[in-house]
Design a protein around this motif. Sequence first.
Motif, PDB file in Angstrom:
ATOM      1  N   LEU A 261      -7.803 -11.591   1.573  1.00  0.00           N
ATOM      2  CA  LEU A 261      -6.665 -10.926   1.782  1.00  0.00           C
ATOM      3  C   LEU A 261      -5.534 -11.592   2.166  1.00  0.00           C
ATOM      4  CD1 LEU A 261      -7.863  -7.712   3.396  1.00  0.00           C
ATOM      5  CD2 LEU A 261      -7.920  -7.903   1.067  1.00  0.00           C
TER       6      LEU A 261
ATOM      7  N   ALA B 138      -4.776  -5.223   6.695  1.00  0.00           N
ATOM      8  CA  ALA B 138      -6.096  -4.979   6.550  1.00  0.00           C
ATOM      9  C   ALA B 138      -6.571  -3.699   7.386  1.00  0.00           C
ATOM     10  CB  ALA B 138      -7.018  -6.192   6.864  1.00  0.00           C
TER      11      ALA B 138
ATOM     12  N   VAL C 282      -6.768  -0.064   5.455  1.00  0.00           N
ATOM     13  CA  VAL C 282      -7.361   0.317   4.036  1.00  0.00           C
ATOM     14  C   VAL C 282      -7.998   1.737   4.329  1.00  0.00           C
ATOM     15  CG1 VAL C 282      -9.407  -0.649   2.662  1.00  0.00           C
ATOM     16  CG2 VAL C 282      -8.109  -2.278   4.028  1.00  0.00           C
TER      17      VAL C 282
ATOM     18  N   ILE D  69      -4.656  -0.854  -0.243  1.00  0.00           N
ATOM     19  CA  ILE D  69      -4.521  -1.650   0.749  1.00  0.00           C
ATOM     20  C   ILE D  69      -2.835  -1.782   0.897  1.00  0.00           C
ATOM     21  CG2 ILE D  69      -4.998  -3.832   2.041  1.00  0.00           C
ATOM     22  CD1 ILE D  69      -7.463  -4.119   0.127  1.00  0.00           C
TER      23      ILE D  69
END
Length: 128
Positions: free
Chosen positions: A90, A96, A99, A112
């Motif tokens: 990523l 993150a 998500v 995301i």
Amino acid sequence: MSDNTQLRQPAQTEATRATEALLPPVDVIEDGAGITLHADLPGVSRDRLHLHVEADTLTIEGEIALPAPEGLESIHSEVGLSVYRRVFTLSKELDADRVAAEFSQGVLTLRIPKVEHAQPRRIPIQVG
């Protein structure tokens, strides 16, 4: 996807080659607010689907349940592996921690979002 893709697949290493898995087909759609990822995982049930985010690595794993009917034995099988696995790196522009995942009829959808400072914003113009 543009040249500024927010998601990359890391190079395959000895460790990843040691455990062979099926690569599920994945579509990645990028917009100003983040990315949406669609992964096809036929034969995987929700309780056998595992998603992990560690540091900047997203891992999707799913186990296929293909039981043979009782009393029957398979003489030919075209699906020799019973695990799907996809690993992505990523971008630092993606959040993150936020998500969101949805799984329906064998299709995993992940959203995301980009971190706040990476999202496009409108700049107001003042009359002088």
